[in-house]
Design a protein around this motif. Structure first.
Motif: not given
Length: 202
Positions: A86, A88, A98-101
């Protein structure tokens, strides 16, 4: 130079032994503008395997080589132990992650695409490695077109980036250790690419 289908290459890769734990890690390396992303994208589509782009893990221009610790911690080590990776993505236009993994499962194979992807430290764990190359002038034009910039500051960054690449590839002897050398100057097609040096098993 000879043409080969991406399907044939995918078959050869999937016949190799996993070396990064249960995963076949495939490096697609080469200098900026050589055509790495295009090659990796077409191979990934045919083989139905995910791609991790090293550019997504760089913390800006000055992280050209030092991002590897982040890659190791967030991507390679989890996959090595059979766990999902995982991370970013770095948003270059905002100069921050970014914030979305992004999650990558430890499947049969994973493509690692980007400059230094086949670096010496990871060679023992690569199941297959590719170096995509193209003439310097063509690579420069592609980089300018890709980033949509041609200002003085960008050219200075790009010149420094390319000089660092040249030094890395020479000191790391990348071309002498990869399994496949690809002609990134050739346009190819969605199902075929041009290889400059066949894999040793051919």
């Amino acid at each position: 130079m000879s043409a080969e289908t991406y399907a044939a290459l995918a078959e050869r890769i999937l016949a190799t032994e996993p070396r990064l734990g249960p995963v076949r890690l495939v490096a697609v390396d080469g200098p900026s503008g050589a055509g790495k992303s295009r090659f990796a994208g077409r191979l990934a589509k045919v083989a139905d395997i995910p791609v991790v782009h090293t550019d997504d893990l760089l913390d800006g221009w000055d992280d050209q080589f030092t991002f590897w610790e982040r890659l190791e911690e967030q991507v390679l080590d989890p996959l090595r132990h059979g766990r999902p990776a995982t991370y970013r993505r770095y948003l270059w236009h905002r100069e921050e992650f970014g914030a979305d993994p992004v999650t990558v499962e430890p499947g049969p194979a994973v493509l690692l695409e980007g400059v230094t992807a086949a670096r010496r430290v990871i060679r023992p764990e690569l199941s297959y490695s590719v170096l995509v190359t193209a003439p310097p002038e063509l690579r420069w034009r592609r980089a300018i077109a890709r980033d949509g910039r041609d200002d003085v500051a960008f050219r200075a960054y790009l010149e420094r980036w390319r000089a660092n690449e040249d030094e890395h590839f020479e000191s790391d002897a990348t071309a002498a250790h990869v399994d496949l050398l690809v002609d990134g100057a050739a346009e190819g097609t969605d199902d075929r690419y041009e290889r400059l040096r066949p894999a040793p098993a051919d």
